[in-house]
Design a protein around this motif. Structure first.
Motif, PDB file in Angstrom:
ATOM      1  N   ALA A 124      34.503  61.204   6.714  1.00 35.55           N
ATOM      2  CA  ALA A 124      33.498  60.448   7.458  1.00 35.55           C
ATOM      3  C   ALA A 124      32.656  61.399   8.292  1.00 35.55           C
ATOM      4  O   ALA A 124      33.119  62.456   8.714  1.00 35.55           O
ATOM      5  CB  ALA A 124      34.174  59.418   8.341  1.00 35.55           C
ATOM      6  N   GLU A 125      31.426  61.003   8.538  1.00 34.05           N
ATOM      7  CA  GLU A 125      30.527  61.802   9.359  1.00 34.05           C
ATOM      8  C   GLU A 125      29.987  60.958  10.498  1.00 34.05           C
ATOM      9  O   GLU A 125      29.849  59.739  10.373  1.00 34.05           O
ATOM     10  CB  GLU A 125      29.369  62.354   8.516  1.00 34.05           C
ATOM     11  N   ILE A 126      29.681  61.627  11.593  1.00 34.77           N
ATOM     12  CA  ILE A 126      29.066  60.965  12.737  1.00 34.77           C
ATOM     13  C   ILE A 126      27.560  60.930  12.509  1.00 34.77           C
ATOM     14  O   ILE A 126      26.959  61.951  12.164  1.00 34.77           O
ATOM     15  CB  ILE A 126      29.387  61.724  14.037  1.00 34.77           C
ATOM     16  N   PRO A 127      26.918  59.770  12.644  1.00 34.09           N
ATOM     17  CA  PRO A 127      25.458  59.713  12.479  1.00 34.09           C
ATOM     18  C   PRO A 127      24.753  60.724  13.378  1.00 34.09           C
ATOM     19  O   PRO A 127      25.185  60.981  14.514  1.00 34.09           O
ATOM     20  CB  PRO A 127      25.123  58.274  12.886  1.00 34.09           C
ATOM     21  N   ALA A 128      23.689  61.293  12.863  1.00 35.92           N
ATOM     22  CA  ALA A 128      23.000  62.379  13.571  1.00 35.92           C
ATOM     23  C   ALA A 128      22.554  61.977  14.963  1.00 35.92           C
ATOM     24  O   ALA A 128      22.581  62.792  15.897  1.00 35.92           O
ATOM     25  CB  ALA A 128      21.804  62.850  12.740  1.00 35.92           C
ATOM     26  N   ASP A 129      22.151  60.713  15.142  1.00 37.99           N
ATOM     27  CA  ASP A 129      21.655  60.293  16.452  1.00 37.99           C
ATOM     28  C   ASP A 129      22.774  59.915  17.416  1.00 37.99           C
ATOM     29  O   ASP A 129      22.512  59.437  18.518  1.00 37.99           O
ATOM     30  CB  ASP A 129      20.669  59.135  16.305  1.00 37.99           C
ATOM     31  N   CYS A 130      24.034  60.124  16.999  1.00 33.55           N
ATOM     32  CA  CYS A 130      25.178  59.810  17.870  1.00 33.55           C
ATOM     33  C   CYS A 130      25.971  61.053  18.256  1.00 33.55           C
ATOM     34  O   CYS A 130      27.103  60.929  18.732  1.00 33.55           O
ATOM     35  CB  CYS A 130      26.111  58.826  17.174  1.00 33.55           C
ATOM     36  N   GLN A 131      25.396  62.231  18.060  1.00 34.39           N
ATOM     37  CA  GLN A 131      26.136  63.456  18.334  1.00 34.39           C
ATOM     38  C   GLN A 131      26.561  63.560  19.794  1.00 34.39           C
ATOM     39  O   GLN A 131      27.621  64.116  20.096  1.00 34.39           O
ATOM     40  CB  GLN A 131      25.291  64.681  17.955  1.00 34.39           C
ATOM     41  N   ALA A 132      25.777  63.004  20.699  1.00 31.74           N
ATOM     42  CA  ALA A 132      26.139  63.067  22.119  1.00 31.74           C
ATOM     43  C   ALA A 132      27.375  62.246  22.407  1.00 31.74           C
ATOM     44  O   ALA A 132      28.097  62.511  23.381  1.00 31.74           O
ATOM     45  CB  ALA A 132      24.975  62.586  22.983  1.00 31.74           C
TER      46      ALA A 132
ATOM     47  N   TRP B  41      32.076  66.763  19.014  1.00 34.01           N
ATOM     48  CA  TRP B  41      32.847  67.656  18.143  1.00 34.01           C
ATOM     49  C   TRP B  41      33.053  67.061  16.757  1.00 34.01           C
ATOM     50  O   TRP B  41      33.881  67.533  15.990  1.00 34.01           O
ATOM     51  CB  TRP B  41      34.186  68.003  18.804  1.00 34.01           C
ATOM     52  N   GLY B  42      32.308  66.019  16.450  1.00 36.25           N
ATOM     53  CA  GLY B  42      32.327  65.467  15.108  1.00 36.25           C
ATOM     54  C   GLY B  42      33.336  64.353  14.917  1.00 36.25           C
ATOM     55  O   GLY B  42      33.794  63.716  15.868  1.00 36.25           O
TER      56      GLY B  42
ATOM     57  N   VAL C  43      36.700  55.442  17.752  1.00 36.96           N
ATOM     58  CA  VAL C  43      35.547  55.131  18.600  1.00 36.96           C
ATOM     59  C   VAL C  43      35.409  56.255  19.614  1.00 36.96           C
ATOM     60  O   VAL C  43      36.412  56.756  20.146  1.00 36.96           O
ATOM     61  CB  VAL C  43      35.719  53.780  19.325  1.00 36.96           C
ATOM     62  N   SER C  44      34.171  56.667  19.875  1.00 41.17           N
ATOM     63  CA  SER C  44      33.942  57.765  20.821  1.00 41.17           C
ATOM     64  C   SER C  44      32.678  57.477  21.621  1.00 41.17           C
ATOM     65  O   SER C  44      31.706  56.930  21.081  1.00 41.17           O
ATOM     66  CB  SER C  44      33.805  59.096  20.059  1.00 41.17           C
TER      67      SER C  44
END
Length: 271
Positions: free
Chosen positions: A23-31, A35-36, A69-70
């Motif tokens: 799974a990947e974290i959407p680019a606009d949710c990096q904040a 750390w992914g 969830v993060s």
């Protein structure tokens, strides 16, 4: 379970994505997840990444609850002033039949609550993010007297730490045991336990596990564990700073709920 997996395969053929790869974290949710994404030690569940303005969730498309969830939590956000307005709703970004519905939780009052992963009280600083916290994709069937007692204590403590140790990155998720019990016509999975890991402003980490059963509100020390214990129980490698001590159990950080309440009253002009 077999019925839902067959449905997932059919939807994949129609272009709907529920990945069984990393799974990947959407680019606009990096904040929200700096750390992914976590890495599963076994077969990764079928996940749909859900990027919100203030949190990110990896939704388990079979158990119909998030597996990860993060979110980031600052002192300012911990002192949000918007009043709670219950607006529980199925997630509009998930297809019917592959999401929890309000009807799934009916008939379980006093036994299971719609228990938050990212709690609504962390998002009382903005009406949109507060509303998004009420999506059922941010919840699971949580023992009522865990949700309203010790899990709530941990949520309150986390907001207290945002004032004294923040900004924080908070992540949590379920722990599963076979066979997985379910509620509702959509077979929403009931976690056996929950984990929460908090990274403070200096990079120190606190980790907790709580069983999904009634637990008195009080001292958090019995629930403190190491990151390694969380990872073993949940079957994941968590995304954390490179120098994180995963093997030690941290002493529970000091909690001052009175100071949190006082700051909240002053900030929100509560008499």
């Amino acid at each position: 379970m077999r019925r839902r997996l067959l449905g997932l395969a059919l939807l994949a053929g129609l272009g709907w994505s529920a990945t069984s790869e990393s799974a990947e974290i959407p680019a606009d949710c990096q904040a929200q997840a700096p750390w992914g994404a976590p890495q599963w030690s076994g077969t990764e569940p079928h996940l749909t990444p859900l990027g919100r303005r203030a949190y990110v969730a990896l939704h388990d498309d079979v158990k119909l609850v998030p597996d990860f969830v993060s979110w980031s939590l600052t002192a300012e956000h911990a002192l949000g002033c918007l009043p709670r307005k219950d607006s529980f709703a199925p997630d509009p970004d998930l297809l019917p039949g592959h999401r929890a519905e309000l009807a799934d939780y009916k008939g379980h009052s006093g036994i299971y609550d719609r228990g938050y992963f990212a709690p609504n009280s962390d998002f009382e600083w903005d009406a949109r993010v507060l509303r998004e916290s009420f999506y059922l994709s941010n919840m699971s069937p949580q023992a009522s007297h865990l949700n309203q007692w010790e899990w709530e204590m941990l949520e309150e403590a986390t907001r207290s730490w945002a004032l004294t140790r923040g900004p924080l990155v908070v992540m949590d998720g379920p722990i599963w045991k076979d066979p997985v019990e379910t509620i509702g016509a959509d077979e929403v999975g009931i976690p056996a336990a929950y984990w929460k890991v908090i990274v403070d402003g200096s990079g120190q980490v606190a980790a907790f596990i709580m069983q999904n059963q009634p637990t008195a509100k009080g001292d958090l020390t019995p629930h403190a564990v190491s990151v390694a214990q969380v990872e073993q129980a949940a079957g994941v490698a968590l995304p954390l700073p490179a120098n994180t001590d995963r093997g030690s159990v941290s002493a529970v950080w000091p909690v001052d709920l009175y100071a949190l309440q006082k700051r909240k009253h002053v900030t929100c002009h509560i008499r």
